[in-house]
Every structure is written in structure tokens, then in C-alpha cells.
Motif scaffolding. Sequence first.
Motif, PDB file in Angstrom:
ATOM      1  N   LEU A 138       0.830  -1.202   0.000  1.00  0.00           N
ATOM      2  CA  LEU A 138       0.000   0.000   0.000  1.00  0.00           C
ATOM      3  C   LEU A 138       0.867   1.255   0.000  1.00  0.00           C
ATOM      4  N   LEU A 139       1.903   1.243   0.834  1.00  0.00           N
ATOM      5  CA  LEU A 139       2.795   2.390   0.900  1.00  0.00           C
ATOM      6  C   LEU A 139       3.492   2.609  -0.437  1.00  0.00           C
ATOM      7  N   ASN A 140       3.912   1.516  -1.054  1.00  0.00           N
ATOM      8  CA  ASN A 140       4.588   1.624  -2.343  1.00  0.00           C
ATOM      9  C   ASN A 140       3.653   2.214  -3.398  1.00  0.00           C
ATOM     10  N   MET A 141       2.388   1.785  -3.364  1.00  0.00           N
ATOM     11  CA  MET A 141       1.419   2.300  -4.331  1.00  0.00           C
ATOM     12  C   MET A 141       1.208   3.799  -4.162  1.00  0.00           C
ATOM     13  N   LEU A 142       1.282   4.263  -2.937  1.00  0.00           N
ATOM     14  CA  LEU A 142       1.088   5.697  -2.672  1.00  0.00           C
ATOM     15  C   LEU A 142       2.354   6.507  -2.913  1.00  0.00           C
ATOM     16  N   GLY A 143       3.434   5.788  -3.172  1.00  0.00           N
ATOM     17  CA  GLY A 143       4.696   6.478  -3.382  1.00  0.00           C
ATOM     18  C   GLY A 143       5.330   6.928  -2.089  1.00  0.00           C
ATOM     19  N   ALA A 144       4.907   6.337  -0.974  1.00  0.00           N
ATOM     20  CA  ALA A 144       5.453   6.741   0.331  1.00  0.00           C
ATOM     21  C   ALA A 144       6.747   5.992   0.595  1.00  0.00           C
ATOM     22  N   GLN A 145       7.779   6.308  -0.152  1.00  0.00           N
ATOM     23  CA  GLN A 145       9.081   5.681   0.000  1.00  0.00           C
ATOM     24  C   GLN A 145       9.937   6.511   0.950  1.00  0.00           C
ATOM     25  N   ALA A 146      10.955   5.883   1.506  1.00  0.00           N
ATOM     26  CA  ALA A 146      11.801   6.574   2.487  1.00  0.00           C
ATOM     27  C   ALA A 146      12.569   7.747   1.865  1.00  0.00           C
ATOM     28  N   GLY A 147      13.099   7.524   0.678  1.00  0.00           N
ATOM     29  CA  GLY A 147      13.943   8.541   0.077  1.00  0.00           C
ATOM     30  C   GLY A 147      13.226   9.854  -0.175  1.00  0.00           C
ATOM     31  N   GLY A 148      13.777  10.943   0.361  1.00  0.00           N
ATOM     32  CA  GLY A 148      13.267  12.268   0.061  1.00  0.00           C
ATOM     33  C   GLY A 148      12.113  12.745   0.910  1.00  0.00           C
ATOM     34  N   LEU A 149      11.485  11.863   1.680  1.00  0.00           N
ATOM     35  CA  LEU A 149      10.313  12.286   2.446  1.00  0.00           C
ATOM     36  C   LEU A 149      10.669  13.292   3.536  1.00  0.00           C
ATOM     37  N   LEU A 150      11.740  13.012   4.265  1.00  0.00           N
ATOM     38  CA  LEU A 150      12.092  13.887   5.379  1.00  0.00           C
ATOM     39  C   LEU A 150      12.410  15.308   4.901  1.00  0.00           C
ATOM     40  N   SER A 151      12.986  15.419   3.715  1.00  0.00           N
ATOM     41  CA  SER A 151      13.355  16.751   3.209  1.00  0.00           C
ATOM     42  C   SER A 151      12.138  17.620   2.937  1.00  0.00           C
ATOM     43  N   LYS A 152      10.953  17.003   2.868  1.00  0.00           N
ATOM     44  CA  LYS A 152       9.730  17.761   2.604  1.00  0.00           C
ATOM     45  C   LYS A 152       9.162  18.405   3.871  1.00  0.00           C
ATOM     46  N   LEU A 153       9.662  17.978   5.019  1.00  0.00           N
ATOM     47  CA  LEU A 153       9.176  18.561   6.272  1.00  0.00           C
ATOM     48  C   LEU A 153       9.827  19.912   6.522  1.00  0.00           C
ATOM     49  N   PRO A 154       9.104  20.826   7.184  1.00  0.00           N
ATOM     50  CA  PRO A 154       9.716  22.106   7.568  1.00  0.00           C
ATOM     51  C   PRO A 154      10.941  21.863   8.443  1.00  0.00           C
ATOM     52  N   ALA A 155      11.950  22.721   8.315  1.00  0.00           N
ATOM     53  CA  ALA A 155      13.199  22.550   9.057  1.00  0.00           C
ATOM     54  C   ALA A 155      12.956  22.469  10.562  1.00  0.00           C
TER      55      ALA A 155
ATOM     56  N   VAL B 203      13.433   9.037  12.630  1.00  0.00           N
ATOM     57  CA  VAL B 203      13.478   9.016  11.163  1.00  0.00           C
ATOM     58  C   VAL B 203      12.217   8.355  10.614  1.00  0.00           C
ATOM     59  N   VAL B 204      11.838   7.235  11.225  1.00  0.00           N
ATOM     60  CA  VAL B 204      10.653   6.509  10.776  1.00  0.00           C
ATOM     61  C   VAL B 204       9.397   7.360  10.925  1.00  0.00           C
ATOM     62  N   LEU B 205       9.240   7.993  12.103  1.00  0.00           N
ATOM     63  CA  LEU B 205       8.055   8.812  12.340  1.00  0.00           C
ATOM     64  C   LEU B 205       8.066  10.071  11.476  1.00  0.00           C
ATOM     65  N   GLY B 206       9.267  10.565  11.184  1.00  0.00           N
ATOM     66  CA  GLY B 206       9.364  11.714  10.296  1.00  0.00           C
ATOM     67  C   GLY B 206       8.875  11.380   8.897  1.00  0.00           C
ATOM     68  N   GLN B 207       9.179  10.180   8.433  1.00  0.00           N
ATOM     69  CA  GLN B 207       8.687   9.729   7.130  1.00  0.00           C
ATOM     70  C   GLN B 207       7.161   9.648   7.138  1.00  0.00           C
ATOM     71  N   LYS B 208       6.631   9.187   8.244  1.00  0.00           N
ATOM     72  CA  LYS B 208       5.169   9.094   8.385  1.00  0.00           C
ATOM     73  C   LYS B 208       4.541  10.490   8.329  1.00  0.00           C
ATOM     74  N   LEU B 209       5.122  11.437   9.062  1.00  0.00           N
ATOM     75  CA  LEU B 209       4.605  12.802   9.061  1.00  0.00           C
ATOM     76  C   LEU B 209       4.647  13.411   7.661  1.00  0.00           C
ATOM     77  N   ALA B 210       5.752  13.174   6.959  1.00  0.00           N
ATOM     78  CA  ALA B 210       5.894  13.737   5.625  1.00  0.00           C
ATOM     79  C   ALA B 210       4.847  13.169   4.677  1.00  0.00           C
ATOM     80  N   ALA B 211       4.577  11.875   4.811  1.00  0.00           N
ATOM     81  CA  ALA B 211       3.558  11.257   3.964  1.00  0.00           C
ATOM     82  C   ALA B 211       2.185  11.852   4.249  1.00  0.00           C
ATOM     83  N   GLN B 212       1.911  12.120   5.527  1.00  0.00           N
ATOM     84  CA  GLN B 212       0.613  12.676   5.905  1.00  0.00           C
ATOM     85  C   GLN B 212       0.475  14.147   5.508  1.00  0.00           C
TER      86      GLN B 212
END
Length: 259
Positions: free
Chosen positions: A37-54, A189-198
Motif C-alpha cells: 500500500l505504501l509503495n502504491m502511494l509512493g510513500a518511499q523513504a527517500g526524500g520524504l524527510l526533506s519535505k518537512l519544515p526545518a 526518522v521513521v516517524l518523520g517519514q510518516k509525518l511527511a507522507a501525511q
Amino acid sequence: MNDLILLPTSDEAVDVEAALDALATRYKGAGGVGIDLLNMLGAQAGGLLSKLPAKVRDGLQDATVTALGQAMKVAHTSRGVVADQPGWLNSAVSTAMGAAGGFGGLPTALAELPVTTTLLLRVIEGVAAEHGFDPAADSVRFDCVQVFAAAGPLEHDDSADLAFLSARAALSGAAVQAVISRVAPRLAVVLGQKLAAQAVPVLGAVAGAATNYAYTSYYTDIAHVHFGLRKLAIEADCTHEELVEKLRARMQSLPVKRA
């Protein structure tokens, strides 16, 4: 208090090899369809964290330590009020929480984060109890937090994740806080990826539901492996370290198979 509350009731020999095969298969398939499901949504680890505000990125580790500390208290005290729930219900509740957290983007996702962390820890405690361990025991509470050291479904690395199975620390008054501090950087890192996806516009609620579903499935499987090994060591009267090494060997030869 004895950590183990359920002991073997028969004199039949434990089939260690078969048990290890089953645990290795479960470990390889951890997360199952949730990962797809995550793969289908494109919620991959790479690049997600960089989308969060500093500011959010910089505060992730402290927020994770706080969330885990609160989760330890709430998950433990809630056991006297709410009984452990079946896996499907845990997944359903977690999925709904993720959708609600992602509906309003990053602000609601941040508010939902400690609640989801508490639910995940409570699910892990339930698995410990299912395997016969007392979640109120300090050593078992330590192990429940340690399960979070197995990274998460967005960044799966068998060789790294297996390290958590053998990690232990001397128990003391500050032992649980110490392991929280050690686990926090990786979990952040894991939770940051989750936040970025949301935080993705429009898809936030869908991504939140998918990530929470995947996380609940993943940590349920990982907890079964963790406490399954500890119980097997007791039943087979062998060292836990020996079982971890045997599991590691199986993991290297077993092909990836998603449920």
C-alpha cells in the motif's frame, strides 16, 4: 514477579528448527500488504524527510523521546481499563487515526503522532502478553520499547533490524529511559517519514491511513518475532543469542515474501 506467566504444559520436545523457520518467514513478510500500500502511494523513504519544515525536522528526536515516554505511561496504565484487542481491530483503529491525522495536514499529523505511538506500544505489549510475558515487568517493558529499534516499514533493512533482537541492557531505575534515548534517533526518522507522507496535500488522509495500517501490521509481526524468540529460548532451554544467530542465518537465505 516472573516475566513469564505461561509455561509449557507438556513434555513434548520443542521443534526449534520449525519454530525458527516460522519466525524467519514472519520477519521477512513483516508488514505484508501494508508495505505494498505504501509503495502504491509512493510513500518511499527517500526524500520524504526533506519535505518537512526545518523546525519540525530539527525537533523530531526530542518529540520522539517525549512521545515514547508518554506512551510508556499511558500504554501501561490503560491495560487496567481496556483489554488487549484483536489484531484486526488494532489495525482498524490505527488506520482511522492515521486518516484523521492526515486530514488536516502537518498540524493534525503532529497531534496524532503521540497517540499512534501509544497505540503501537500497546499493541506490542499485547503481543508480549500473548506469548506469556508480563507487560508490567521492567524487563518486558524494556523489550517492548526495544521492538521500535527495528526501524519501520518505510526503511526495511534486515541486517540492521536484526540487531535489536539481541540488544539488551542492564536493568536499573533509568534503564527504560536509557533505551528510549537509544531507540529515539532511529524511530524519529521513521516517524518523520510518516509525518511527511501525511503532509502531502489532498492525499494526507489516505497516506495517513496507509502508513498507520502498515506500521501496526509491521510492529505486530516484529513483536511476534521478538517475543517468540524469547519464549522459544525458555521452552527449548537454549540461549537467546544462539537462536538469534540461527535466525540471522535463515534470514540471509530466505527470499523476500510479502503476505
